[in-house]
Design a protein around this motif. Structure first.
Motif, PDB file in Angstrom:
ATOM      1  N   ARG A 128       5.791   5.054   5.996  1.00 53.16           N
ATOM      2  CA  ARG A 128       6.865   6.037   6.189  1.00 53.16           C
ATOM      3  C   ARG A 128       7.580   5.703   7.491  1.00 53.16           C
ATOM      4  N   GLU A 129       8.911   5.768   7.478  1.00 53.81           N
ATOM      5  CA  GLU A 129       9.708   5.489   8.666  1.00 53.81           C
ATOM      6  C   GLU A 129      10.245   6.784   9.263  1.00 53.81           C
ATOM      7  N   PHE A 130      10.446   6.790  10.578  1.00 56.02           N
ATOM      8  CA  PHE A 130      10.913   7.960  11.314  1.00 56.02           C
ATOM      9  C   PHE A 130      12.106   7.571  12.186  1.00 56.02           C
ATOM     10  N   ASN A 131      13.073   8.475  12.312  1.00 55.88           N
ATOM     11  CA  ASN A 131      14.252   8.219  13.138  1.00 55.88           C
ATOM     12  C   ASN A 131      14.761   9.512  13.762  1.00 55.88           C
ATOM     13  N   THR A 132      15.487   9.357  14.881  1.00 58.18           N
ATOM     14  CA  THR A 132      16.232  10.470  15.460  1.00 58.18           C
ATOM     15  C   THR A 132      17.699  10.062  15.501  1.00 58.18           C
ATOM     16  N   GLU A 133      18.566  10.959  15.947  1.00 57.00           N
ATOM     17  CA  GLU A 133      19.991  10.648  16.035  1.00 57.00           C
ATOM     18  C   GLU A 133      20.274   9.657  17.167  1.00 57.00           C
ATOM     19  N   LEU A 134      19.339   9.530  18.103  1.00 58.55           N
ATOM     20  CA  LEU A 134      19.495   8.558  19.183  1.00 58.55           C
ATOM     21  C   LEU A 134      18.799   7.260  18.767  1.00 58.55           C
ATOM     22  N   ASP A 135      18.392   6.443  19.731  1.00 62.17           N
ATOM     23  CA  ASP A 135      17.778   5.153  19.418  1.00 62.17           C
ATOM     24  C   ASP A 135      16.258   5.222  19.358  1.00 62.17           C
ATOM     25  N   ASN A 174      12.849   5.612  17.273  1.00 61.44           N
ATOM     26  CA  ASN A 174      12.423   5.372  15.900  1.00 61.44           C
ATOM     27  C   ASN A 174      10.920   5.124  15.845  1.00 61.44           C
ATOM     28  N   GLY A 175      10.386   5.100  14.646  1.00 55.42           N
ATOM     29  CA  GLY A 175       8.956   4.860  14.498  1.00 55.42           C
ATOM     30  C   GLY A 175       8.587   4.560  13.063  1.00 55.42           C
ATOM     31  N   VAL A 176       7.335   4.226  12.855  1.00 51.53           N
ATOM     32  CA  VAL A 176       6.823   3.957  11.521  1.00 51.53           C
ATOM     33  C   VAL A 176       5.324   4.231  11.494  1.00 51.53           C
ATOM     34  N   GLN A 177       4.828   4.652  10.350  1.00 50.51           N
ATOM     35  CA  GLN A 177       3.392   4.749  10.116  1.00 50.51           C
ATOM     36  C   GLN A 177       3.073   3.930   8.879  1.00 50.51           C
ATOM     37  N   ILE A 178       2.117   3.023   9.010  1.00 53.44           N
ATOM     38  CA  ILE A 178       1.662   2.192   7.897  1.00 53.44           C
ATOM     39  C   ILE A 178       0.186   2.481   7.675  1.00 53.44           C
ATOM     40  N   THR A 179      -0.192   2.752   6.450  1.00 54.52           N
ATOM     41  CA  THR A 179      -1.580   3.088   6.131  1.00 54.52           C
ATOM     42  C   THR A 179      -2.066   2.230   4.973  1.00 54.52           C
ATOM     43  N   THR A 180      -3.231   1.627   5.145  1.00 49.04           N
ATOM     44  CA  THR A 180      -3.799   0.775   4.108  1.00 49.04           C
ATOM     45  C   THR A 180      -5.253   1.138   3.857  1.00 49.04           C
ATOM     46  N   VAL A 181      -5.677   1.017   2.613  1.00 49.44           N
ATOM     47  CA  VAL A 181      -7.069   1.274   2.241  1.00 49.44           C
ATOM     48  C   VAL A 181      -7.716  -0.069   1.939  1.00 49.44           C
ATOM     49  N   ALA A 182      -8.658  -0.473   2.773  1.00 48.03           N
ATOM     50  CA  ALA A 182      -9.316  -1.767   2.620  1.00 48.03           C
ATOM     51  C   ALA A 182     -10.337  -1.731   1.480  1.00 48.03           C
ATOM     52  N   ARG A 183     -10.717  -2.902   1.018  1.00 49.42           N
ATOM     53  CA  ARG A 183     -11.674  -3.000  -0.087  1.00 49.42           C
ATOM     54  C   ARG A 183     -13.042  -2.473   0.321  1.00 49.42           C
ATOM     55  N   THR A 184     -13.446  -2.774   1.552  1.00 46.23           N
ATOM     56  CA  THR A 184     -14.729  -2.306   2.078  1.00 46.23           C
ATOM     57  C   THR A 184     -14.533  -1.800   3.504  1.00 46.23           C
ATOM     58  N   GLU A 185     -15.517  -1.075   4.014  1.00 52.61           N
ATOM     59  CA  GLU A 185     -15.424  -0.604   5.392  1.00 52.61           C
ATOM     60  C   GLU A 185     -15.470  -1.778   6.368  1.00 52.61           C
ATOM     61  N   ALA A 186     -16.216  -2.826   6.011  1.00 56.39           N
ATOM     62  CA  ALA A 186     -16.267  -4.020   6.866  1.00 56.39           C
ATOM     63  C   ALA A 186     -14.890  -4.668   6.973  1.00 56.39           C
ATOM     64  N   ASP A 187     -14.144  -4.685   5.865  1.00 56.79           N
ATOM     65  CA  ASP A 187     -12.777  -5.221   5.891  1.00 56.79           C
ATOM     66  C   ASP A 187     -11.872  -4.373   6.774  1.00 56.79           C
ATOM     67  N   ALA A 188     -12.081  -3.061   6.736  1.00 57.15           N
ATOM     68  CA  ALA A 188     -11.282  -2.158   7.572  1.00 57.15           C
ATOM     69  C   ALA A 188     -11.563  -2.401   9.050  1.00 57.15           C
ATOM     70  N   VAL A 189     -12.822  -2.580   9.396  1.00 57.63           N
ATOM     71  CA  VAL A 189     -13.195  -2.866  10.784  1.00 57.63           C
ATOM     72  C   VAL A 189     -12.543  -4.167  11.242  1.00 57.63           C
ATOM     73  N   LYS A 190     -12.564  -5.178  10.384  1.00 59.72           N
ATOM     74  CA  LYS A 190     -11.971  -6.474  10.714  1.00 59.72           C
ATOM     75  C   LYS A 190     -10.473  -6.344  10.931  1.00 59.72           C
ATOM     76  N   LEU A 191      -9.779  -5.566  10.086  1.00 56.36           N
ATOM     77  CA  LEU A 191      -8.341  -5.381  10.234  1.00 56.36           C
ATOM     78  C   LEU A 191      -8.009  -4.676  11.544  1.00 56.36           C
ATOM     79  N   VAL A 192      -8.776  -3.647  11.885  1.00 57.49           N
ATOM     80  CA  VAL A 192      -8.557  -2.946  13.160  1.00 57.49           C
ATOM     81  C   VAL A 192      -8.699  -3.916  14.329  1.00 57.49           C
ATOM     82  N   ASP A 193      -9.737  -4.747  14.303  1.00 54.58           N
ATOM     83  CA  ASP A 193      -9.944  -5.727  15.379  1.00 54.58           C
ATOM     84  C   ASP A 193      -8.775  -6.705  15.468  1.00 54.58           C
TER      85      ASP A 193
END
Length: 200
Positions: A76-83, A85-104
């Motif tokens: 999801r993207e976020f914006n204001t009338e000025l400059d 901005n932001g974004v949130q990206i969320t992913t569900v990894a296959r395993t918790e070990a994969d999630a830990v690796k992605l965070v690292d």
């Protein structure tokens, strides 16, 4: 007659169980996203886009482009009338070990972003900094990137966070023109905590 009725009842039970067994499993609830009002306050209101599947075209993550897989990912993207901005990206990894690796992987990319950008863009001044851990679920970490381009006179400040709840990893970016002194670091920590808490 009693035997016939008993047989019908038994058949109905068997058919009912078979129907339950073949019915599709109820889809697991998707991770929730930040609302516009949960971004750090700004002089003009935030607006939030719809939730898209995959990652943004540029890879979605300044300082960590293409590190987040498109599979099982939404943003999801976020914006204001000025400059701002932001974004949130969320992913569900296959395993918790994969999630830990992605965070690292994301944390290493964010920590080393400034020097990498300076190497790729001669003349650019870029400073990355780590701002510690946010106590929420399996943890979240906050970083900043302060850039200045003397040739064009632009200065930009970005805040990033990476957090995890089980197999689910979320990345949040906030950015605007200005310097680090203009960054709402404490409010961004609150945004980060909210983002991770909302995942499940």
């Amino acid at each position: 007659m009693t035997t016939f009725r008993s047989a019908l009842t038994a058949s109905a039970v068997v058919l009912g169980l078979a129907a339950l067994a073949t019915a599709p499993a109820q889809a697991a609830a998707q991770p929730a996203f930040l609302a516009a009002s949960q971004m750090p306050s700004s002089s003009t209101p935030w607006t939030a886009s719809q939730i898209f599947t995959g990652v943004p075209e540029n890879g979605g993550a300044l300082c960590a482009p293409y590190k987040i897989p498109a599979q099982n990912t939404r943003y999801r993207e976020f914006n204001t009338e000025l400059d701002t901005n932001g974004v949130q990206i969320t992913t569900v990894a296959r395993t918790e070990a994969d999630a830990v690796k992605l965070v690292d992987t994301l944390r290493k990319s964010l920590a080393g972003c400034g020097p990498l950008l300076q190497k790729q863009n001669p003349g650019l001044k870029a400073v990355s900094a780590a701002h510690g851990k946010v106590a929420v679920e399996e943890g979240a970490w906050v970083y900043s990137l302060d850039t200045a381009d003397p040739q064009v006179g632009n200065t930009d400040i970005h805040l990033f966070s990476v957090g995890r709840d089980g197999r689910t990893v979320t990345f949040v970016r906030w950015g605007q023109m200005g310097d680090f002194k203009d960054a709402p670091l404490n409010a961004f920590r609150t945004t980060t905590k909210t983002a991770v808490n909302k995942l499940h």
